[in-house]
Scaffold this motif. Structure first.
Motif, PDB file in Angstrom:
ATOM      1  N   ASP A 120      21.858 -14.570  25.091  1.00 50.31           N
ATOM      2  CA  ASP A 120      21.595 -15.014  26.461  1.00 50.31           C
ATOM      3  C   ASP A 120      22.023 -13.931  27.447  1.00 50.31           C
ATOM      4  O   ASP A 120      23.004 -14.077  28.181  1.00 50.31           O
ATOM      5  N   ARG A 121      21.256 -12.844  27.469  1.00 50.42           N
ATOM      6  CA  ARG A 121      21.623 -11.723  28.323  1.00 50.42           C
ATOM      7  C   ARG A 121      21.716 -12.121  29.793  1.00 50.42           C
ATOM      8  O   ARG A 121      22.659 -11.734  30.501  1.00 50.42           O
ATOM      9  N   GLY A 123      22.400 -15.055  31.100  1.00 44.72           N
ATOM     10  CA  GLY A 123      23.586 -15.863  31.346  1.00 44.72           C
ATOM     11  C   GLY A 123      24.868 -15.057  31.282  1.00 44.72           C
ATOM     12  O   GLY A 123      25.802 -15.284  32.062  1.00 44.72           O
ATOM     13  N   GLU A 168      20.163  -8.390  21.848  1.00 49.80           N
ATOM     14  CA  GLU A 168      20.916  -9.113  20.829  1.00 49.80           C
ATOM     15  C   GLU A 168      20.864  -8.310  19.531  1.00 49.80           C
ATOM     16  O   GLU A 168      19.795  -7.956  19.045  1.00 49.80           O
ATOM     17  N   TYR A 202      30.228 -19.685  25.896  1.00 48.11           N
ATOM     18  CA  TYR A 202      29.557 -19.320  24.644  1.00 48.11           C
ATOM     19  C   TYR A 202      30.420 -19.547  23.398  1.00 48.11           C
ATOM     20  O   TYR A 202      29.991 -19.204  22.301  1.00 48.11           O
TER      21      TYR A 202
END
Length: 329
Positions: A120-121, A123, A168, A202
């Motif tokens: 989730d870059r 976020g 990711e 996370y």
């Protein structure tokens, strides 16, 4: 010869530096390289006077001088010194290279990174307050991080202006740059706060420092909004003041392997045992990162990739601007 002479002058003025511009296209590569290096070294103080002439070389030639002129423009003035045409060409080259690029180990002389599980870059960037993402290749992101790390090592706080946010990689996203340093006097408390927030969102977040020139290690491990451990072994006199939490199982195991007590109090340790542990801990950050997830220092062509990397501005960079430089794409 002229370039070397000017390079060793105390304060070469703008007219002396402008005299080097024709040498950027010299047939002798050593002469041309010396002219470029001298302009990069001394030119930032006279960027306003040099940029128009360098842009003219980019437009009009000679052809042999164009590439070096671009390097000097980027080095003395950053993106602001590039023409719209040159900036578009750089961005186009990044777009062409990035899709087919394979990841490479993200080694620098001084390595600082935050690791977050998942991809989730957007976020992660939102939580960290990062803005203005620009696509970059692995080579470009790593080159910028390495350059900024040297600035941080020399005491330059402008090294906190930007970070490389990876795609990711094997299930983890990394944010690399001196701004992520968990043991820096200026950054440590903010990095602790940010990793706590990331771990609440996370599940996990870690921050590391590793000096590949024998400058020690540091780690910060947070889970579900709580800091489990922060530990630094960098040879600085106040390292112990940053220690938080109980030793991790990984630390205890490494001590046991060396015949040291898994439970310890530095104040009660013998000098020999404390020296033994400090020697081991100096190089421990990359091993710990691999044990707890993935180390960006160990990724390679076989690493599973999802998404693309970006260069992003930190709140510091938004307020103060980013350093200039010419980097590999």
């Amino acid at each position: 010869m002229g370039g070397q002479g000017i390079r060793h002058c105390d304060e070469p003025g703008p007219s002396a530096l402008r005299a080097l511009l024709p040498l950027l296209g010299d047939a002798d590569a050593e002469v041309a390289g010396t002219a470029r290096d001298t302009l990069l070294d001394r030119g930032p103080d006279f960027a306003d006077g040099l940029v128009p002439s360098l842009r003219e070389i980019r437009r009009e030639g000679p052809g042999r001088a164009r590439a070096r002129a671009l390097s000097v423009l980027a080095g003395i003035g950053g993106e602001a010194a590039l023409s719209a045409e040159d900036l578009a060409a750089v961005e186009r080259l990044i777009r062409i290279k990035a899709p087919d690029e394979r990841p490479v180990a993200l080694w620098a002389c001084w390595n600082h990174w935050i690791a977050v599980p998942g991809g989730d870059r957007a976020g992660i960037m939102e939580t960290l307050g990062l803005t203005g993402p620009r696509p970059v290749t692995f080579a470009l992101g790593n080159d910028i991080v390495d350059s900024d790390g040297h600035d941080a090592g020399d005491g330059g706080s402008e090294a906190f202006a930007r970070v490389f946010v990876t795609p990711e990689l094997d299930g983890w996203t990394f944010v690399l740059g001196a701004w992520c340093d968990p043991c820096d006097a200026e950054r440590s408390e903010d990095v602790l706060r940010l990793c706590t927030r990331l771990s609440a969102r996370y599940g996990q977040a870690q921050a590391y420092y590793y000096g590949a020139q024998g400058d020690g290690s540091a780690w910060l491990v947070a889970e579900r909004g709580t800091v489990l451990r922060r530990y630094c072994e960098t040879g600085e006199g106040e390292d112990e003041l940053l220690t938080l939490g109980e030793p991790l199982p990984f630390e205890r195991a490494r001590r046991a392997e060396r015949g040291l007590s898994p439970e310890w109090d530095a104040a009660q340790e013998s000098d020999e045992d404390e020296a033994e542990w400090r020697t081991a801990a100096f190089d421990l950050a990359p091993e710990l990162a691999k044990a707890l997830g993935v180390s960006p220092l160990a990724i390679g062509a076989d690493t599973r990739v999802c998404g693309a990397g970006v260069l992003a501005m930190t709140p510091y960079g938004v307020a103060h601007g980013a350093p200039t430089g010419a980097y590999r794409i």
